[in-house]
Design a protein around this motif. Structure first.
Motif, PDB file in Angstrom:
ATOM      1  N   GLY B 450       0.761  -1.331  -0.062  1.00 54.08           N
ATOM      2  CA  GLY B 450      -0.059  -0.069  -0.094  1.00 54.08           C
ATOM      3  C   GLY B 450       0.917   1.135  -0.177  1.00 54.08           C
ATOM      4  O   GLY B 450       2.121   1.164  -0.344  1.00 54.08           O
ATOM      5  N   GLN B 451       0.307   2.441   0.579  1.00 53.34           N
ATOM      6  CA  GLN B 451       0.902   3.594   0.397  1.00 53.34           C
ATOM      7  C   GLN B 451       2.083   3.938   1.376  1.00 53.34           C
ATOM      8  O   GLN B 451       2.728   4.561   1.731  1.00 53.34           O
ATOM      9  CB  GLN B 451      -0.275   4.592   0.531  1.00 53.34           C
ATOM     10  CG  GLN B 451      -0.743   4.919   2.193  1.00 53.34           C
ATOM     11  CD  GLN B 451      -2.070   4.133   2.215  1.00 53.34           C
ATOM     12  OE1 GLN B 451      -2.154   2.812   1.516  1.00 53.34           O
ATOM     13  NE2 GLN B 451      -2.894   4.407   3.106  1.00 53.34           N
ATOM     14  N   GLY B 452       2.086   2.864   2.605  1.00 49.41           N
ATOM     15  CA  GLY B 452       3.328   3.150   3.489  1.00 49.41           C
ATOM     16  C   GLY B 452       2.864   3.934   4.652  1.00 49.41           C
ATOM     17  O   GLY B 452       1.587   4.657   4.681  1.00 49.41           O
ATOM     18  N   ILE B 453       3.820   4.370   5.499  1.00 53.88           N
ATOM     19  CA  ILE B 453       3.440   5.042   6.615  1.00 53.88           C
ATOM     20  C   ILE B 453       4.417   5.922   6.792  1.00 53.88           C
ATOM     21  O   ILE B 453       5.796   5.793   6.477  1.00 53.88           O
ATOM     22  CB  ILE B 453       3.292   4.043   7.908  1.00 53.88           C
ATOM     23  CG1 ILE B 453       2.198   2.993   7.836  1.00 53.88           C
ATOM     24  CG2 ILE B 453       3.125   4.971   9.266  1.00 53.88           C
ATOM     25  CD1 ILE B 453       2.298   2.144   9.094  1.00 53.88           C
ATOM     26  N   ALA B 454       4.118   7.337   7.046  1.00 48.91           N
ATOM     27  CA  ALA B 454       5.090   8.186   7.238  1.00 48.91           C
ATOM     28  C   ALA B 454       6.120   8.014   8.327  1.00 48.91           C
ATOM     29  O   ALA B 454       5.772   7.494   9.322  1.00 48.91           O
ATOM     30  CB  ALA B 454       4.500   9.747   7.402  1.00 48.91           C
ATOM     31  N   THR B 455       7.496   8.402   8.135  1.00 47.32           N
ATOM     32  CA  THR B 455       8.325   7.993   9.359  1.00 47.32           C
ATOM     33  C   THR B 455       8.033   8.565  10.569  1.00 47.32           C
ATOM     34  O   THR B 455       8.166   7.875  11.501  1.00 47.32           O
ATOM     35  CB  THR B 455       9.902   8.596   8.587  1.00 47.32           C
ATOM     36  OG1 THR B 455       9.954   7.841   7.436  1.00 47.32           O
ATOM     37  CG2 THR B 455      11.031   7.928   9.717  1.00 47.32           C
ATOM     38  N   ASP B 456       7.494   9.833  10.483  1.00 44.89           N
ATOM     39  CA  ASP B 456       7.196  10.555  11.657  1.00 44.89           C
ATOM     40  C   ASP B 456       6.113  10.196  12.563  1.00 44.89           C
ATOM     41  O   ASP B 456       5.925  10.304  13.565  1.00 44.89           O
ATOM     42  CB  ASP B 456       6.994  12.043  11.542  1.00 44.89           C
ATOM     43  CG  ASP B 456       6.070  12.407  10.417  1.00 44.89           C
ATOM     44  OD1 ASP B 456       5.285  11.253   9.726  1.00 44.89           O
ATOM     45  OD2 ASP B 456       5.037  13.398  10.673  1.00 44.89           O
TER      46      ASP B 456
END
Lengths: 357, 519
Positions: B450-456
């Motif tokens: 999927g779109q993945g998760i932002a690092t922060d």
């Protein structure tokens, strides 16, 4: 058992009066026929019964089936031979035997007391005492031993008992009787005791009046030996103007000079207990009478067994001044529960001592 | 971790942070006290040894002065020999006091070497080494007489010196020893060593006495001949050639110090105990306060999430109700679809909360095989996956992978991860469920593209009420619940994610051997 003694050491044999300190072990190897009790009277030892009969006779009964330490049976002949070695003879009487003196040099009581039962087997003496001699090892003589040395020693304890010998000044019998009596009173003084033996010396058994004057006369030499040198010097000082030379000689030389009467005064140690033993030193002809002292009154009293009379006679015609009777000491293993010194022989009670495991 | 354990941990941290420096200081202090105690004892023993040596030296000096005085006063008199002999009566420590000259027989000479005799006769004062005469110590000495070519000689009875040594007592068991220049024990305050005075046998301290004689040093701590470890003080008398040792068993010498050390140690332990008790009590109070505060915060966040999500659902239902009130048959399909969707959403909402009410209990854990678990999960989500046009793939491990746990909660955790993956995936994408064993660990992984998760956001991903999808029915309870379940099983949850490339969630649990279940 190992026993250390201070002094010369010779083979243990049944001969009485040996100057060797190995004589202390005599009674453990050779049983006496009788012993002295604390009052100085006979009690049976090897003999099963001892009775003083009429004057000059002792009745004894002997045990049956007793054996020497080599396993051989003790016969009446062995006992007779032992008595004969001490100038006594044995004769059968009723269920027992009567002991009589062969000669009259010492009273029968003295000779009987010194008789040890022995036999000669294969060239050596055997006895019936509780011990046999394993070995005798001479070592340097620690003369002048201080009791303090043995204090606080973990495995030892000191045993004390009354003395039976008195350090004395023996007089040349050639000195007049009156002079000897005055000298005896003068020398038997606290000042001599203090100088010679330090504080704590008990008074002599026959102490005379203190501070008696020294009779006038020529200077007298004092013969001394070994550890008695201070005693000799103290006596010489007490003699003041009459104090001559103080000759300190080896004991063998002193004995020789005593026998030859080549002396004026001499230090010596005299057996004084029990009273009967005075006969050894003073009876005319006794082997212990080195200076050849002779006093018919003393002889008569000794022969009669009247010890008090003998003492009185000695006091009237003194052969010596009796100065200091030292207590006797033994240092024993601390594990021994009931060590006591014998009234006569220092360690005669030793077979009765008990040892803690 | 429960509240009690957390309180204990916090208390320990608080107590140790205060106690460790105290303990360290106490240990250092104890060491200093101990060393100082040893040093003080050794100094005291040294002082006693030197004092004893001084007394012995004085005693010998007095004997020599006496002999000198006697020699000067008497040796010229006509009756000198007699008066010299009498000296022993007034000075008992002097014996065999006599005048010698060149003609004196050898057996009457003192124990001196011929050259020393010659020296004495030539007007010098000489003395022998000490020697044992029986059990007493002695020393022969000569000093000049009035008449040239003569000397006055005497034997000093040194019994008094032995007494002096024997009388020295230190506390209960301390004692003194005296050695001659050859290391022979000549006086002993220890009764158990006194036999060596007679026998002359060397004892353990003898070599040290010889060292001291030869200007060396002797140890201040040693294994004594008595068998005890002792502290020792040493002194040497150069003139007499003697060495004096004063010894005291270490146990006795340090008894006072040990008592002090014990009291200090007890004090430190008491302080530590007080510190721990106070720390624990304070930590519990703080935790209670914090927990109460946290509950209010949680209630607030929960209320905010619930009111937000339910408000959203309520708005949709109001719109649906408005459409229904029009009685327009054309809206029926839309109304039906909307109601079905909201019912499904609210059911999931309720299920999330229901999961929170179930407490994992280790005592109730049973063996769970993870291959079978992911197959079950795959079948459960298959309808939703088909609707979302997302493919679900289950990749089994080559062999059974067993864990011990609550099957319902583990399945709920896996479902949660799969639902999240499906929601993050675009139609036509694939979500992979896999199981493998890595050593002693069992890994259950869910991967999407999927779109993945932002690092922060990664660091707070598993915190409560934090969601990457706050627009739908997500109050942010899913992933925190997965983490709670993982921790309850002694496991963990982790994520690797790259924006635009997808995410990989790994549920890491302790693996079990199937053989362990037989019992």
């Amino acid at each position: 058992m190992r026993v250390a003694v201070t002094g010369s050491l010779e083979k243990v044999d049944p001969v009485p009066g040996s100057p060797s300190f190995s004589s202390w072990a005599q009674n453990w190897v050779f049983e006496p026929l009788a012993r002295f009790d604390a009052r100085g009277e006979f009690v049976p030892a090897f003999a099963s019964r001892v009775e003083m009969r009429q004057r000059g006779q002792i009745y004894i009964e002997l045990p049956r089936e007793r054996r020497f330490n080599d396993g051989s049976l003790i016969s009446v002949e062995d006992v007779e031979q032992s008595l004969r070695a001490n100038g006594l003879r044995l004769a059968a009487a009723n269920a027992g035997f009567v002991v009589r003196a062969l000669d009259s040099k010492v009273p029968i009581e003295v000779a009987f007391a010194r008789t040890l039962v022995f036999a000669m087997r294969e060239g050596r003496f055997v006895g019936s005492g509780p011990f046999i001699v394993a070995e005798e090892v001479p070592s340097p003589d620690p003369e002048g031993t201080s009791l303090e040395f043995f204090e606080n020693m973990d495995r030892l304890k000191v045993v004390r008992g009354p003395g039976r010998q008195t350090d004395s000044i023996i007089f040349n019998p050639a000195l007049p009787k009156k002079e000897r009596a005055m000298l005896a009173r003068a020398i038997d003084s606290d000042s001599v005791r203090e100088l010679a033996f330090g504080p704590g010396c008990p008074e002599a058994l026959n102490r005379a009046a203190a501070d008696s004057p020294v009779p006038p006369g020529r200077p007298l030499d004092v013969l001394g030996w070994g550890s008695m040198d201070r005693f000799a010097l103290a006596v010489r000082r007490r003699m003041a103007d009459r104090g001559g030379n103080a000759d300190i000689e080896p004991s063998t030389e002193v004995v020789k000079r005593l026998q030859q009467r080549q002396f004026d005064l001499a230090t010596t140690r005299i057996l004084v207990w029990p009273s009967s033993m005075a006969a050894l030193a003073w009876r005319t002809g006794s082997p212990g009478n080195l200076i050849g002292y002779s006093n018919p009154a003393v002889d008569a009293a000794l022969d009669a067994g009247d010890w008090a009379a003998a003492q009185a006679a000695l006091h009237d015609d003194p052969p010596a001044a009796f100065v200091c009777t030292h207590d006797r000491y033994a240092v024993v293993d601390a594990r021994i529960k009931n060590p006591t010194l014998g009234p006569y022989d220092l360690l005669e009670t030793l077979p009765d001592w008990e040892v803690e495991p | 971790m429960n509240r009690r354990a957390l309180a204990m941990r916090l208390a320990a941290i608080v107590a140790l942070s205060g106690a460790v420096p105290v303990v360290l200081l106490a240990v250092i202090g104890l060491q200093i006290v101990r060393r100082r105690g040893v040093a003080a004892s050794q100094e005291a023993l040294q002082a006693i040894a030197e004092q004893a040596a001084g007394r012995i030296s004085n005693y010998i000096s007095q004997q020599r002065v006496t002999l000198r005085a006697v020699a000067m006063a008497v040796s010229g008199e006509p009756d000198a020999e007699r008066r010299l002999a009498d000296v022993t009566l007034d000075a008992p420590t002097l014996s065999h006091v006599r005048l010698i000259d060149a003609q004196t027989p050898a057996n009457q000479l003192p124990r001196l070497r011929p050259e020393e005799i010659a020296r004495a006769l030539s007007g010098h004062e000489v003395h022998s080494d000490t020697y044992m005469a029986g059990v007493s110590l002695a020393q022969d000495a000569c000093c000049p007489a009035r008449k040239p070519g003569t000397a006055v000689c005497a034997t000093f009875d040194l019994l008094e010196l032995q007494r002096q040594v024997q009388r020295i007592r230190i506390a209960e068991s301390g004692y003194a020893l005296a050695f001659d220049r050859n290391g022979r024990l000549v006086a002993s305050g220890s009764g158990s060593l006194r036999a060596a005075v007679l026998s002359g046998e060397p004892i353990a301290e003898s070599p040290f006495a010889v060292q001291l004689t030869n200007a060396g040093a002797a140890p201040q701590r040693l294994a004594s001949s008595t068998g005890a470890d002792v502290l020792a003080g040493w002194a040497h008398l150069k003139d007499l050639g003697w060495s004096i040792a004063v010894e005291q068993p270490i146990d006795e010498a340090l008894r006072g110090v040990r008592t002090a050390l014990g009291l200090l140690g007890l004090g430190a332990l008491f302080a530590l105990g007080i510190s721990l008790a106070l720390g624990t009590a304070q930590a519990r109070k703080m935790l209670v306060t914090l927990e109460l505060e946290e509950r209010w915060k949680t209630a607030g966040r929960l209320a905010a999430g619930v009111s937000h999500d339910l408000g959203h659902r309520l708005a949709i239902l109001q719109q649906t109700a408005a459409l229904a009130e029009t009685n327009d048959p054309a809206f029926l399909p839309r109304i039906r679809e909307s109601l079905a969707s909201e019912v499904s959403t609210l059911r999931k909402f309720v299920a999330d909360f229901a999961d929170l009410t179930r407490e994992p209990k280790a005592a109730d854990f049973l063996p769970v095989e993870l291959n079978a678990l992911i197959e079950s999960v795959r079948r459960s989500v298959q309808p939703q996956a088909a609707a979302a046009q997302v493919a679900i793939e289950a990749q089994r491990a080559p062999a059974d992978v067993w864990v011990r746990g609550d099957r319902y909660l583990l399945e709920r955790a896996a479902l949660n991860l799969v639902y999240n993956a499906m929601e993050a995936s675009s139609p036509g994408a694939r979500v992979t469920l896999s199981v493998r064993r890595a050593g002693e660990r069992a890994l259950l992984q869910v991967e999407d593209r999927g779109q993945g998760i932002a690092t922060d956001r990664l660091h707070s991903l598993f915190d409560s009420f934090v969601s990457t999808k706050r627009t739908g029915a997500h109050v942010g309870m899913g992933l925190p619940n997965v983490r709670r379940i993982a921790l309850a099983h002694d496991g963990n949850i982790s994520v690797l994610s790259n924006l635009g490339q997808g995410s990989l969630f790994t549920l890491d649990l302790p693996a079990q051997d199937s053989s362990s279940f037989s019992s």
